[in-house]
Design a protein around this motif. Structure first.
Motif, PDB file in Angstrom:
ATOM      1  N   ALA A   1       0.831  -1.206   0.000  1.00 36.63           N
ATOM      2  CA  ALA A   1       0.000   0.000   0.000  1.00 36.63           C
ATOM      3  C   ALA A   1       0.868   1.258   0.000  1.00 36.63           C
ATOM      4  O   ALA A   1       0.587   2.220  -0.727  1.00 36.63           O
ATOM      5  CB  ALA A   1      -0.928  -0.010   1.212  1.00 36.63           C
ATOM      6  N   VAL A   2       1.940   1.258   0.787  1.00 31.92           N
ATOM      7  CA  VAL A   2       2.823   2.423   0.847  1.00 31.92           C
ATOM      8  C   VAL A   2       3.548   2.610  -0.478  1.00 31.92           C
ATOM      9  O   VAL A   2       3.713   3.743  -0.965  1.00 31.92           O
ATOM     10  CB  VAL A   2       3.820   2.270   2.006  1.00 31.92           C
ATOM     11  CG1 VAL A   2       4.868   3.380   1.985  1.00 31.92           C
ATOM     12  CG2 VAL A   2       3.088   2.280   3.342  1.00 31.92           C
TER      13      VAL A   2
ATOM     14  N   LEU B   1       4.245   5.541  -5.738  1.00 28.99           N
ATOM     15  CA  LEU B   1       4.192   5.599  -7.198  1.00 28.99           C
ATOM     16  C   LEU B   1       3.115   6.570  -7.679  1.00 28.99           C
ATOM     17  O   LEU B   1       3.274   7.217  -8.724  1.00 28.99           O
ATOM     18  CB  LEU B   1       3.916   4.206  -7.769  1.00 28.99           C
ATOM     19  CG  LEU B   1       5.045   3.181  -7.659  1.00 28.99           C
ATOM     20  CD1 LEU B   1       4.567   1.812  -8.142  1.00 28.99           C
ATOM     21  CD2 LEU B   1       6.259   3.616  -8.478  1.00 28.99           C
ATOM     22  N   TRP B   2       2.025   6.672  -6.926  1.00 31.56           N
ATOM     23  CA  TRP B   2       0.928   7.550  -7.329  1.00 31.56           C
ATOM     24  C   TRP B   2       1.385   9.006  -7.400  1.00 31.56           C
ATOM     25  O   TRP B   2       0.885   9.788  -8.200  1.00 31.56           O
ATOM     26  CB  TRP B   2      -0.229   7.398  -6.356  1.00 31.56           C
ATOM     27  CG  TRP B   2      -1.452   8.158  -6.767  1.00 31.56           C
ATOM     28  CD1 TRP B   2      -1.869   9.377  -6.320  1.00 31.56           C
ATOM     29  CD2 TRP B   2      -2.421   7.751  -7.742  1.00 31.56           C
ATOM     30  NE1 TRP B   2      -3.040   9.750  -6.941  1.00 31.56           N
ATOM     31  CE2 TRP B   2      -3.408   8.769  -7.827  1.00 31.56           C
ATOM     32  CE3 TRP B   2      -2.567   6.624  -8.545  1.00 31.56           C
ATOM     33  CZ2 TRP B   2      -4.495   8.687  -8.676  1.00 31.56           C
ATOM     34  CZ3 TRP B   2      -3.660   6.534  -9.391  1.00 31.56           C
ATOM     35  CH2 TRP B   2      -4.600   7.554  -9.456  1.00 31.56           C
ATOM     36  N   ALA B   3       2.336   9.377  -6.575  1.00 27.72           N
ATOM     37  CA  ALA B   3       2.820  10.764  -6.549  1.00 27.72           C
ATOM     38  C   ALA B   3       3.539  11.137  -7.834  1.00 27.72           C
ATOM     39  O   ALA B   3       3.702  12.325  -8.136  1.00 27.72           O
ATOM     40  CB  ALA B   3       3.743  10.971  -5.352  1.00 27.72           C
ATOM     41  N   LEU B   4       4.000  10.137  -8.603  1.00 26.15           N
ATOM     42  CA  LEU B   4       4.741  10.419  -9.821  1.00 26.15           C
ATOM     43  C   LEU B   4       3.834  10.666 -11.018  1.00 26.15           C
ATOM     44  O   LEU B   4       4.313  11.056 -12.090  1.00 26.15           O
ATOM     45  CB  LEU B   4       5.681   9.249 -10.141  1.00 26.15           C
ATOM     46  CG  LEU B   4       6.760   8.957  -9.091  1.00 26.15           C
ATOM     47  CD1 LEU B   4       7.539   7.711  -9.476  1.00 26.15           C
ATOM     48  CD2 LEU B   4       7.688  10.141  -8.947  1.00 26.15           C
TER      49      LEU B   4
ATOM     50  N   GLY C   1      10.859  -4.404 -12.234  1.00 26.94           N
ATOM     51  CA  GLY C   1      11.162  -3.875 -10.915  1.00 26.94           C
ATOM     52  C   GLY C   1       9.972  -3.281 -10.199  1.00 26.94           C
ATOM     53  O   GLY C   1      10.081  -2.910  -9.020  1.00 26.94           O
ATOM     54  N   THR C   2       8.834  -3.170 -10.894  1.00 24.84           N
ATOM     55  CA  THR C   2       7.649  -2.541 -10.315  1.00 24.84           C
ATOM     56  C   THR C   2       6.501  -3.528 -10.112  1.00 24.84           C
ATOM     57  O   THR C   2       5.903  -3.593  -9.036  1.00 24.84           O
ATOM     58  CB  THR C   2       7.164  -1.393 -11.217  1.00 24.84           C
ATOM     59  OG1 THR C   2       8.236  -0.474 -11.421  1.00 24.84           O
ATOM     60  CG2 THR C   2       5.974  -0.667 -10.604  1.00 24.84           C
ATOM     61  N   PHE C   3       6.187  -4.295 -11.140  1.00 25.37           N
ATOM     62  CA  PHE C   3       5.016  -5.173 -11.133  1.00 25.37           C
ATOM     63  C   PHE C   3       4.945  -6.095  -9.914  1.00 25.37           C
ATOM     64  O   PHE C   3       3.877  -6.225  -9.300  1.00 25.37           O
ATOM     65  CB  PHE C   3       4.992  -5.993 -12.425  1.00 25.37           C
ATOM     66  CG  PHE C   3       3.776  -6.866 -12.577  1.00 25.37           C
ATOM     67  CD1 PHE C   3       2.632  -6.379 -13.186  1.00 25.37           C
ATOM     68  CD2 PHE C   3       3.779  -8.172 -12.120  1.00 25.37           C
ATOM     69  CE1 PHE C   3       1.510  -7.181 -13.340  1.00 25.37           C
ATOM     70  CE2 PHE C   3       2.667  -8.983 -12.264  1.00 25.37           C
ATOM     71  CZ  PHE C   3       1.526  -8.480 -12.874  1.00 25.37           C
ATOM     72  N   PRO C   4       6.038  -6.771  -9.503  1.00 23.68           N
ATOM     73  CA  PRO C   4       5.914  -7.725  -8.394  1.00 23.68           C
ATOM     74  C   PRO C   4       5.527  -7.090  -7.064  1.00 23.68           C
ATOM     75  O   PRO C   4       5.011  -7.794  -6.183  1.00 23.68           O
ATOM     76  CB  PRO C   4       7.316  -8.347  -8.311  1.00 23.68           C
ATOM     77  CG  PRO C   4       7.952  -8.077  -9.621  1.00 23.68           C
ATOM     78  CD  PRO C   4       7.401  -6.764 -10.068  1.00 23.68           C
ATOM     79  N   GLY C   5       5.770  -5.788  -6.891  1.00 24.36           N
ATOM     80  CA  GLY C   5       5.533  -5.189  -5.590  1.00 24.36           C
ATOM     81  C   GLY C   5       4.293  -4.345  -5.483  1.00 24.36           C
ATOM     82  O   GLY C   5       4.120  -3.624  -4.491  1.00 24.36           O
ATOM     83  N   THR C   6       3.395  -4.443  -6.461  1.00 24.48           N
ATOM     84  CA  THR C   6       2.224  -3.566  -6.457  1.00 24.48           C
ATOM     85  C   THR C   6       0.903  -4.300  -6.308  1.00 24.48           C
ATOM     86  O   THR C   6      -0.148  -3.652  -6.365  1.00 24.48           O
ATOM     87  CB  THR C   6       2.178  -2.753  -7.760  1.00 24.48           C
ATOM     88  OG1 THR C   6       2.175  -3.652  -8.883  1.00 24.48           O
ATOM     89  CG2 THR C   6       3.378  -1.810  -7.874  1.00 24.48           C
ATOM     90  N   GLY C   7       0.915  -5.601  -6.120  1.00 24.24           N
ATOM     91  CA  GLY C   7      -0.354  -6.319  -6.054  1.00 24.24           C
ATOM     92  C   GLY C   7      -0.261  -7.604  -5.255  1.00 24.24           C
ATOM     93  O   GLY C   7       0.753  -7.894  -4.590  1.00 24.24           O
ATOM     94  N   PRO C   8      -1.299  -8.424  -5.320  1.00 30.58           N
ATOM     95  CA  PRO C   8      -1.367  -9.636  -4.502  1.00 30.58           C
ATOM     96  C   PRO C   8      -0.358 -10.708  -4.899  1.00 30.58           C
ATOM     97  O   PRO C   8      -0.148 -11.648  -4.135  1.00 30.58           O
ATOM     98  CB  PRO C   8      -2.802 -10.129  -4.725  1.00 30.58           C
ATOM     99  CG  PRO C   8      -3.204  -9.547  -6.043  1.00 30.58           C
ATOM    100  CD  PRO C   8      -2.531  -8.215  -6.114  1.00 30.58           C
ATOM    101  N   ALA C   9       0.258 -10.588  -6.081  1.00 27.24           N
ATOM    102  CA  ALA C   9       1.258 -11.580  -6.469  1.00 27.24           C
ATOM    103  C   ALA C   9       2.412 -11.618  -5.475  1.00 27.24           C
ATOM    104  O   ALA C   9       3.002 -12.678  -5.243  1.00 27.24           O
ATOM    105  CB  ALA C   9       1.769 -11.279  -7.877  1.00 27.24           C
ATOM    106  N   LEU C  10       2.735 -10.481  -4.874  1.00 24.96           N
ATOM    107  CA  LEU C  10       3.804 -10.461  -3.872  1.00 24.96           C
ATOM    108  C   LEU C  10       3.416 -11.286  -2.652  1.00 24.96           C
ATOM    109  O   LEU C  10       4.261 -11.994  -2.081  1.00 24.96           O
ATOM    110  CB  LEU C  10       4.100  -9.020  -3.470  1.00 24.96           C
ATOM    111  CG  LEU C  10       5.175  -8.851  -2.393  1.00 24.96           C
ATOM    112  CD1 LEU C  10       6.527  -9.324  -2.907  1.00 24.96           C
ATOM    113  CD2 LEU C  10       5.269  -7.402  -1.928  1.00 24.96           C
TER     114      LEU C  10
END
Length: 335
Positions: free
Chosen positions: A154-155, A160-163, A178-187
């Motif tokens: 969530a953090v 990323l939303w600020a960009l 470098g981004t996809f794995p840390g933004t959803g339930p897959a992590l």
């Protein structure tokens, strides 16, 4: 004689069917590791918050973040903005590495070290069955890791939303490795797989360093394989046009080239000699091969959630298999 009778409440407290006792012991023995994990959680949150505050307070001339004179043809982003983009671009990979380290910890200090040293016999002699002993070592780290990484996801998404919203922003694409794995339930699915694989390697190898190494190897292979073949987890969108196909900003291009009238796909390698020679006309090569249209196969931004959910399902299925195998191995070795 009544003074020798054990109270019923005490008997219930030592019942082998509960995980509360083994879980409390586990938390107490590894409290230093819990403090370290909590520190990492606070550090991760602090880094993202600091980057957002830094970017928000950076001095710019224009509302869009331009540091040059407003209205000119030159756009230069603030140093705070570009630095935030650079740090957050690999945030998903960092979270994936953190999940892998949790699995390595489960494999080594949490399970294999006790099997190697023989201290597990003390717990088993105190009305704790081998199955409940292993269940506690799976449930406790899995629950804590899922809660902690959910907060970090969530953090990270908030950072990323600020960009977004800057006209020349190099915001990491949703499909970046470098981004996809840390933004959803897959992590979270990978985290549960890490815990399960750590437990399986520990009961199989029963050596601390070897178990940790085997866990890291398995998890690295899974992460690398999914990263390279993620695009096949969901059907792509095929686009065809007489002119070069126009792409949207969120499109993940999987394949592209030219089409003949029969529908055969042509790629730049088919005209490699022309492409390598600046004096040659590559369009002439396409015409000689019968190319009539352009094509692309893409994953639009709307495929983010299907890809996340399919990958999560695969990881959870692998985790379930690893847990099942770990209990079977433990039962075969220790009954």
């Amino acid at each position: 004689m009544s003074t020798l009778t054990r109270p019923k409440t005490e008997a219930a407290a030592t019942a082998p069917g509960t995980l509360r006792g083994p879980a409390r012991v586990l938390l107490r023995v590894h409290r230093k590791a819990l403090w370290a994990a909590g520190a990492l959680l606070v550090l991760g949150i602090g880094i993202v918050v600091a980057l957002r505050v830094w970017m928000a307070s950076s001095k710019v001339r224009c509302a869009d973040g331009d540091t040059t004179r407003c209205g000119d043809d030159i756009y230069v982003s603030s140093y705070a903005h570009t630095s935030t983009e650079t740090f957050l671009a690999d945030g998903g990979g960092a979270l994936l590495l953190l999940a892998g380290l949790i699995g390595v910890f489960v494999a080594g200090p949490l399970i294999a070290r006790e099997l190697e040293s023989g201290t597990f016999r003390l717990a088993w002699a105190q009305s704790v069955s081998p199955a409940h002993w292993l269940a506690a070592r799976l449930a406790v780290p899995a629950a804590l890791a899922v809660v902690g990484l959910t907060v970090l996801i969530a953090v990270y998404r908030w950072g990323l939303w600020a960009l977004r919203g800057y006209p020349h922003s190099q915001t990491p694409y949703w499909n970046d490795s470098g981004t996809f794995p840390g933004t959803g339930p897959a992590l979270l699915g990978f985290t549960l797989l890490a815990v399960a694989v750590g437990a399986l390697c520990a009961v199989l190898v029963r050596r601390t360093l070897l178990s940790m190494s085997a866990t890291a190897l398995v998890l690295g292979t899974v992460a690398l394989g999914l990263g390279q073949r993620r695009y096949v987890l969901w059907p792509t969108v095929f686009r065809q046009s007489a002119d070069p196909v126009k792409l949207d900003s969120g499109d993940w291009v999987v394949d592209m080239g030219r089409l003949t009238e029969s529908g055969r796909k042509l790629y730049w390698e088919d005209c490699y000699d022309y492409a390598a020679d600046p004096l040659q006309d590559i369009d002439a090569c396409w015409r000689d091969l019968g190319a009539v249209d352009h094509f692309t196969e893409v994953h639009p931004a709307s495929h983010y959630w299907p890809l996340q959910l399919v990958e999560t399902g695969i990881l959870l299925a692998l985790a379930a298999l690893a847990v099942f195998a770990a209990f079977r191995v433990l039962r075969r070795l220790h009954g």
